[in-house]
Design a protein around this motif. Structure first.
Motif, short mmCIF file in Angstrom:
data_model
loop_
_atom_site.label_atom_id
_atom_site.label_comp_id
_atom_site.label_asym_id
_atom_site.label_seq_id
_atom_site.Cartn_x
_atom_site.Cartn_y
_atom_site.Cartn_z
N THR A 43 20.63 -16.10 5.46
CA THR A 43 19.65 -15.60 4.50
C THR A 43 20.01 -14.18 4.09
O THR A 43 19.47 -13.64 3.15
CB THR A 43 18.23 -15.57 5.11
N GLU A 83 12.37 -16.19 4.66
CA GLU A 83 12.90 -17.21 5.56
C GLU A 83 11.96 -18.42 5.73
O GLU A 83 12.35 -19.54 5.41
CB GLU A 83 13.25 -16.52 6.89
N PRO A 112 20.28 -21.31 0.50
CA PRO A 112 19.60 -21.58 -0.77
C PRO A 112 18.09 -21.55 -0.58
O PRO A 112 17.58 -21.91 0.48
CB PRO A 112 20.05 -23.00 -1.13
N ALA A 113 17.40 -21.08 -1.63
CA ALA A 113 15.97 -20.90 -1.50
C ALA A 113 15.20 -22.19 -1.78
O ALA A 113 14.02 -22.27 -1.48
CB ALA A 113 15.51 -19.80 -2.45
N ASP A 114 15.84 -23.19 -2.37
CA ASP A 114 15.11 -24.45 -2.52
C ASP A 114 16.06 -25.65 -2.36
O ASP A 114 17.26 -25.47 -2.19
CB ASP A 114 14.33 -24.51 -3.83
N LEU A 115 15.50 -26.80 -2.41
CA LEU A 115 16.26 -28.00 -2.06
C LEU A 115 17.41 -28.23 -3.03
O LEU A 115 18.53 -28.55 -2.61
CB LEU A 115 15.32 -29.22 -2.06
N HIS A 170 11.67 -9.46 2.89
CA HIS A 170 12.89 -10.12 3.38
C HIS A 170 12.54 -11.18 4.43
O HIS A 170 13.01 -12.32 4.38
CB HIS A 170 13.83 -9.09 3.98
N ARG A 219 14.13 -2.48 -3.14
CA ARG A 219 15.54 -2.12 -3.02
C ARG A 219 15.88 -0.92 -3.91
O ARG A 219 16.67 -0.07 -3.54
CB ARG A 219 16.40 -3.32 -3.42
N ARG A 237 11.05 -35.41 -3.54
CA ARG A 237 12.23 -36.18 -3.90
C ARG A 237 12.21 -37.59 -3.30
O ARG A 237 12.52 -38.57 -3.96
CB ARG A 237 13.43 -35.43 -3.36
N ARG A 238 11.79 -37.62 -2.02
CA ARG A 238 11.83 -38.91 -1.33
C ARG A 238 10.59 -39.75 -1.57
O ARG A 238 10.65 -40.97 -1.53
CB ARG A 238 11.98 -38.68 0.18
N ILE A 259 9.59 -24.46 0.91
CA ILE A 259 10.00 -24.96 -0.39
C ILE A 259 10.96 -26.14 -0.26
O ILE A 259 10.77 -27.20 -0.88
CB ILE A 259 10.68 -23.84 -1.21
N SER A 260 11.94 -25.97 0.61
CA SER A 260 12.94 -27.02 0.75
C SER A 260 12.30 -28.34 1.19
O SER A 260 12.61 -29.41 0.65
CB SER A 260 14.00 -26.60 1.75
N TYR A 261 11.40 -28.26 2.19
CA TYR A 261 10.81 -29.52 2.68
C TYR A 261 9.83 -30.14 1.70
O TYR A 261 9.75 -31.35 1.57
CB TYR A 261 10.17 -29.30 4.06
N LEU A 265 17.37 -30.16 7.68
CA LEU A 265 17.60 -30.08 6.25
C LEU A 265 19.09 -30.29 5.94
O LEU A 265 19.45 -31.00 5.00
CB LEU A 265 17.14 -28.72 5.73
N LYS A 300 7.99 -17.42 -4.11
CA LYS A 300 9.39 -17.04 -3.98
C LYS A 300 9.76 -15.98 -5.04
O LYS A 300 10.40 -14.98 -4.74
CB LYS A 300 10.28 -18.28 -4.17
N ARG A 347 11.50 -20.32 2.44
CA ARG A 347 12.64 -21.16 2.09
C ARG A 347 12.49 -22.56 2.73
O ARG A 347 12.72 -23.59 2.09
CB ARG A 347 13.92 -20.50 2.61
N ILE A 348 12.05 -22.57 3.99
CA ILE A 348 11.83 -23.85 4.68
C ILE A 348 10.73 -24.64 4.00
O ILE A 348 10.87 -25.84 3.72
CB ILE A 348 11.45 -23.59 6.16
N ALA A 407 14.40 -26.74 11.63
CA ALA A 407 14.10 -27.15 10.25
C ALA A 407 15.36 -27.09 9.40
O ALA A 407 15.61 -27.98 8.57
CB ALA A 407 13.02 -26.27 9.66
N LEU A 452 7.06 -21.88 -5.20
CA LEU A 452 8.09 -21.27 -6.07
C LEU A 452 7.62 -19.94 -6.63
O LEU A 452 8.39 -18.98 -6.76
CB LEU A 452 8.44 -22.23 -7.21
N GLN A 504 10.07 -29.93 -1.44
CA GLN A 504 10.92 -30.55 -2.46
C GLN A 504 11.54 -31.84 -1.93
O GLN A 504 11.65 -32.85 -2.66
CB GLN A 504 12.01 -29.57 -2.89
N LEU A 505 11.90 -31.84 -0.66
CA LEU A 505 12.45 -33.05 -0.06
C LEU A 505 11.40 -34.17 -0.07
O LEU A 505 11.69 -35.33 -0.39
CB LEU A 505 12.91 -32.76 1.37
#
Lengths: 148, 620
Positions: free
Chosen positions: A102, B415, A124-127, B411, B465, B429-430, B421-423, A26, B454, B418-419, A22, B451, B425-426
């Motif tokens: 991370t 991980e 990075p935590a987001d796109l 923690h 912490r 976006r697309r 959220i990123s996808y 990305l 997150k 993050r995947i 993934a 988000l 958002q992708l």
């Protein structure tokens, strides 16, 4: 073999050492949106990364990468070992390395800088942040190629 | 027998002729001379006797031990007055029996050892008569005296004089003198012994008083010693670490006051149903009776000690109780088992044993009892303290584990998130606008949820912490910290057009990173929970050894009943639509303040703004 300092290349060869598909995809998608042309080579663990650089086995015909994006947490040989092996090798120590991880643990950051990683980037935590990072890499590259 | 006779009248005779007269005169003169000589002899004898008496009295006055005194009396009298036998009777405590306490020679000693005594009810006894009547009873010839009781050990007694020993109006006893010559005692002897008996009585009385005083002194000394021992036991109890050690120390110290052959401590654990016994014998080898026994099997003993201490012989106790037969093997004959009662419950027993039967007395029980009461409380408190310590340790371990878990979990959650959220958002976006309206909305919800998650995870990471990291205390300029915070928040401050004033802020020992976070969280809350233009005042005031800070806003405020709850993690008072947030910010604030040994609280009224107070020690 290419040398970024000699001529301006049209295509930058980047080796991405990353086990998560993934993240691989990305990264590929992010580079699609940049202005520079990037040829992204992907290996999945530390051992493969070293094979790639030494052109062992199936990597006999790959180019020497202009830059390495290295994840710290890898199977087999982890990123910290790969980093120290590259940076102690006379042949490869000049290749700029960007650590992508991370981990924001202080000891990891110190370790990588002590081993001359050129850049340490928390994944990075987001796109949007990811795009920013890729842009930073682009900037970084442009600054590196301009080095005398 | 006769009472004292008056002295005999001198003889007188008349002679007719001169010669006869002269002879008679000569005779008279001779008689007078003889009489004179005799009276001179009498006088010198009396003087002699008085001297003897004075000498004896003098010797007696320095003897304060009654037994020694009377021994000396009989010996001296027998020797100085050349008597056949002398002995002394004293009235015992009952005042009804004359007990022979000293006698001259071997016979006297034999009679004393045999505890020779005469009851005051005895009719035919010279000694009894002397005691009852208070006069000297003299028998010139015992063979003619019906009240004389012949003693086979004193076959040669011919005459006897029983002299009462009187001081004040009280008869203490009788001095009994005997001789092997009849008519041995004359008036002079009677007079001498009469005087003499007064001296002896006074000396006896003295000895009594001295004994009493010495008894009192001994009692005082023993009390002082006992108090000292008790005090030492108390001290030992205070410094002993475990319940077992407390019991061991007390038992060891008790040995001086209650000498024992063996001793042990049984502690009852009602929860596990176990009686734990260990011996305090001074021997390093393990003892046969040491170990754990079933409380159920010890029920009989338990029932007995519920009534009070057990004092008796091992043979009389139920022989089927586990540790008792083993005691018999050690030669134990008598035991004292004393219950230890703390908070109305028998928590165990102190067990003492001796190798002679019927050996423990009231004194032993009393002394052990004095120690048992504070000992029981001390043991119980030590037990409770151990429990508390154990609980605290368990809690601390669990706490560390939880903090570790929260950190690792949050923690590792980052991980995959993050995947996601990123996808998403992708995707947005697309493909936004290229699918349909529902798809756009769904994607929006996914992005929004992811988000928020997150933010939660980041908050949780920050929070956990705080518990994991060591603080780095250093002189921290709060003014600089505040400027940093204002700069971090400058976008929000601009957007809300907020007015922020503050007192001059001090420099104090603190972790500057944590202080920054503390002030940032409080200020962003003040900015967030506002419906109008925020007005914020940051105050600071030195109070003794700490600084009091406050952040006062003009926002929506809160009900006082929620004043405590808002500092707990994930506690929120509003929906996300009203005011977004994770419910972690104030929990982090509290943790930071508490890690700096301070206190944080809020004062507020709905609609009237809120003031968050916190204290920080001047010296960290």
């Amino acid at each position: 073999m290419t040398n970024p300092n000699s001529t301006e290349k049209e295509i930058i060869d980047i080796l991405l050492v990353e086990d998560n598909p993934a993240d691989v995809r990305l990264t590929q998608e992010a580079f699609k949106e940049t202005s520079i042309k990037v040829q992204l080579y992907v290996v999945r663990d530390g051992a493969e990364a070293l094979d790639f650089l030494q052109r062992h086995g199936r990597f006999a015909h790959v180019p020497r990468p202009d830059m390495i994006l290295l994840d710290l947490n890898l199977p087999k040989k982890d990123g910290r070992e790969v980093l120290s092996e590259i940076k102690t090798s006379p042949d490869f120590k000049s290749i700029p390395i960007v650590i992508l991880t991370t981990s924001s643990a202080v000891e990891d950051i110190h370790h990588t800088y002590n081993h001359h990683a050129n850049c340490y980037i928390t994944k990075p935590a987001d796109l949007d942040q990811f795009m920013d990072v890729v842009k930073q890499i682009e900037q970084f590259w442009l600054s590196v190629v301009r080095l005398p | 027998m006769s009472k004292l006779e008056e002295s005999t009248t001198p003889q007188q005779e008349t002679v007719p002729d001169k010669t006869a007269t002269l002879r008679s005169r000569i005779q008279q003169l001779e008689a007078e001379l003889a009489s004179y000589k005799e009276s001179g002899a009498q006088i010198s004898r009396f003087a002699n006797q008085l001297r003897t008496a004075a000498d004896v009295s003098k010797q007696l006055s320095s003897i304060l031990d009654r037994e020694q005194l009377l021994k000396k009396v009989v010996a001296l009298l027998k020797e100085r007055f050349r008597l056949y036998h002398v002995h002394v009777y004293l009235l015992d405590e009952s005042q009804k029996v004359l007990r022979m306490v000293a006698g001259s020679g071997g016979v006297g000693e034999l009679l004393r050892v045999r505890q020779h005594a005469i009851s005051l009810d005895t009719v035919h006894s010279l000694v009894v008569r002397a005691a009852r009547e208070g006069y000297i009873i003299l028998v010139d010839d015992v063979s003619r005296e019906p009240d004389f009781l012949p003693n086979p050990l004193l076959p040669d007694t011919r005459c006897e004089m029983a002299v009462p020993l009187i001081t004040g109006n009280r008869v203490l006893g009788v001095l009994d003198v005997q001789d092997d010559r009849s008519h041995r005692f004359d008036q002079l002897d009677v007079a001498t012994f009469s005087t003499f008996s007064g001296h002896i009585a006074a000396a006896i009385q003295n000895a009594y008083l001295f004994e009493e005083q010495r008894r009192a002194e001994t009692a005082v000394r023993r009390y002082a010693e006992r108090l000292q021992s008790l005090h030492e036991i108390d001290q030992a109890i205070l410094t002993a670490e475990s319940p077992d050690n407390i019991a061991r120390t007390a038992i060891q110290r008790l040995r001086e006051m209650v000498p024992y052959h063996r001793a042990s401590f049984s502690s009852f654990d009602y929860q596990s149903g176990i009686v734990h016994i260990f011996s305090v014998t001074g021997s390093p080898e393990p003892d046969a009776i040491d170990g754990d026994y079933s409380l159920a099997e010890s029920q009989e003993i338990l029932e007995l000690v519920r009534q009070g201490p057990i004092v008796g012989n091992l043979a009389d106790l139920p022989s089927n109780l586990p540790p008792l037969p083993a005691l018999a093997d050690y030669g134990v004959k008598s035991v004292l088992i004393y219950p230890l009662v703390a908070y109305k419950e028998i928590i165990g027993t102190l067990n003492f044993s001796r190798s002679t039967p019927d050996s423990f007395d009231e004194h032993d029980v009393q002394v052990v009892g004095e120690v048992a009461a504070p000992l029981a409380i001390a043991i119980e408190q030590a037990r409770l303290y151990e429990q508390v310590k154990q609980h605290a340790q368990t809690l601390e371990e669990q706490n560390t584990e939880l903090a570790q878990f929260a950190y690792v979990a949050s923690h590792d959650l980052q991980e995959p998130l993050r995947i996601v959220i990123s996808y998403v958002q992708l995707l947005e976006r697309r493909y936004a606008g290229k699918l349909d309206e529902d798809a756009d909305l769904f994607i929006h919800y996914i992005v929004d949820g992811a988000l928020r998650m997150k933010n939660l995870i980041n908050g949780l990471l920050d929070y956990s912490r705080l518990g994991r990291q060591n603080q780095s205390l250093a002189p921290t300029d709060c003014e600089a910290v505040l400027q940093q915070v204002l700069s971090n928040l400058h976008l929000t401050i601009q957007e809300t057009n907020a007015i922020i004033h503050h007192d001059p802020l001090p420099t104090l020992m603190a972790d500057s990173m944590q202080l920054t976070q503390l002030w940032q969280n409080l200020l962003s809350n003040a900015l967030k929970f506002s419906e109008t233009q925020p007005e914020i005042y940051i105050g600071a005031k030195r109070e003794n050894q700490h600084w009091l800070f406050w952040v006062k806003d003009n926002g929506i405020g809160l009900e006082v009943e929620y004043g405590e709850r808002i500092f707990a993690i994930f506690q929120r008072l509003h929906t996300l639509e009203e005011y977004p947030g994770t419910g972690i910010g104030l929990a982090i604030c509290r943790k930071i303040v508490e890690r700096h040994n301070g206190r944080i609280w809020v004062e507020s009224e709905p609609g009237a703004g809120a003031t968050f107070y916190f204290t920080l020690p001047v010296k960290g």
